[in-house]
Design a protein around this motif. Sequence first.
Motif, PDB file in Angstrom:
ATOM      1  N   HIS A  39       0.839  -1.201   0.000  1.00 41.73           N
ATOM      2  CA  HIS A  39       0.000   0.000   0.000  1.00 41.73           C
ATOM      3  C   HIS A  39       0.875   1.252   0.000  1.00 41.73           C
ATOM      4  CE1 HIS A  39      -3.368   2.607   0.689  1.00 41.73           C
ATOM      5  NE2 HIS A  39      -2.893   3.004   1.860  1.00 41.73           N
ATOM      6  N   LEU A  43       1.321   4.318  -2.970  1.00 37.47           N
ATOM      7  CA  LEU A  43       1.126   5.739  -2.683  1.00 37.47           C
ATOM      8  C   LEU A  43       2.367   6.587  -2.929  1.00 37.47           C
ATOM      9  CD1 LEU A  43      -0.901   5.391   0.623  1.00 37.47           C
ATOM     10  CD2 LEU A  43      -1.788   6.054  -1.614  1.00 37.47           C
ATOM     11  N   THR A  44       3.547   5.994  -2.822  1.00 34.61           N
ATOM     12  CA  THR A  44       4.776   6.780  -2.905  1.00 34.61           C
ATOM     13  C   THR A  44       5.555   6.617  -4.194  1.00 34.61           C
ATOM     14  OG1 THR A  44       6.068   5.047  -1.827  1.00 34.61           O
ATOM     15  CG2 THR A  44       5.079   6.738  -0.408  1.00 34.61           C
ATOM     16  N   THR A  83      -1.513   5.582   4.931  1.00 35.48           N
ATOM     17  CA  THR A  83      -1.935   6.604   3.969  1.00 35.48           C
ATOM     18  C   THR A  83      -1.521   7.990   4.450  1.00 35.48           C
ATOM     19  OG1 THR A  83      -3.815   5.259   3.269  1.00 35.48           O
ATOM     20  CG2 THR A  83      -3.942   7.621   2.813  1.00 35.48           C
ATOM     21  N   PRO A 135      -1.874   8.444  -8.266  1.00 36.40           N
ATOM     22  CA  PRO A 135      -1.697   7.689  -7.014  1.00 36.40           C
ATOM     23  C   PRO A 135      -2.993   7.420  -6.256  1.00 36.40           C
ATOM     24  CG  PRO A 135       0.002   9.350  -7.214  1.00 36.40           C
ATOM     25  CD  PRO A 135      -0.953   9.577  -8.351  1.00 36.40           C
ATOM     26  N   ALA A 136      -3.914   8.364  -6.229  1.00 36.56           N
ATOM     27  CA  ALA A 136      -5.167   8.167  -5.486  1.00 36.56           C
ATOM     28  C   ALA A 136      -5.981   7.028  -6.089  1.00 36.56           C
ATOM     29  CB  ALA A 136      -5.985   9.452  -5.474  1.00 36.56           C
ATOM     30  N   ALA A 139      -4.126   3.661  -5.486  1.00 35.22           N
ATOM     31  CA  ALA A 139      -4.307   3.191  -4.110  1.00 35.22           C
ATOM     32  C   ALA A 139      -5.671   2.537  -3.939  1.00 35.22           C
ATOM     33  CB  ALA A 139      -4.148   4.355  -3.136  1.00 35.22           C
ATOM     34  N   LEU A 158      -8.346   5.372   3.491  1.00 35.45           N
ATOM     35  CA  LEU A 158      -7.852   6.552   2.782  1.00 35.45           C
ATOM     36  C   LEU A 158      -8.383   7.855   3.367  1.00 35.45           C
ATOM     37  CD1 LEU A 158      -8.044   5.316  -0.931  1.00 35.45           C
ATOM     38  CD2 LEU A 158      -6.070   5.325   0.618  1.00 35.45           C
TER      39      LEU A 158
END
Length: 192
Positions: A39, A43-44, A83, A135-136, A139, A158
């Motif tokens: 996860h 996101l990164t 998150t 990214p959103a 995720a 989130l």
Amino acid sequence: MRRDVQRIFQESQVLAAQAGDRTAFGHLAACWQPRLLAHARRLTDTSDMARDVLQEAWVDIVRGLPRLRDPVAFPAWSYRIVTRKAAQAVSRIQRTRRTAHDLASDPGQGRVEWPEAEARSDLARVSRAIAALPPAQRAAMGLHYMDGFSVAEIAVALGIPAGTVKTRLMHARRKIRAALEPDREGDSDDTQ
């Protein structure tokens, strides 16, 4: 059925860890480490940053675990912490880049290079389409399809409304479909 037994076991591990059982916490950490790392990676966009984010998140998880009221909420709660930590890390990097004016000099960031042999397979096409998502959306897709979270669990993880989760999933599916079927670009379904 297997998933229910696994969730019940994990909930018992949460309760035991809350009571101070280090072995139970070790089992909990071993079970969730790969999922939370995946996860954080979504996101990164970098493995190094994801590991740093997860390390910071585990500190918060350890500190907050005694205050977690419902062990059933552990998955969404821990994902929410990851998150938040990822958002903070990305924000720090963005501030640093803005300050140093490096953003304009790094046009290739976020692109993934794919080996030529892998690029021929369907799996590579799907992977590229997923990597190209914001990214959103990436995720939300990962939590739903890879981790098996419900829309409500994703919303908690989130920190967004359930309707936003549904919208992100819908747009992500459309983008992936468009990437896999480029001849459908003119369809009216994709323009809405």
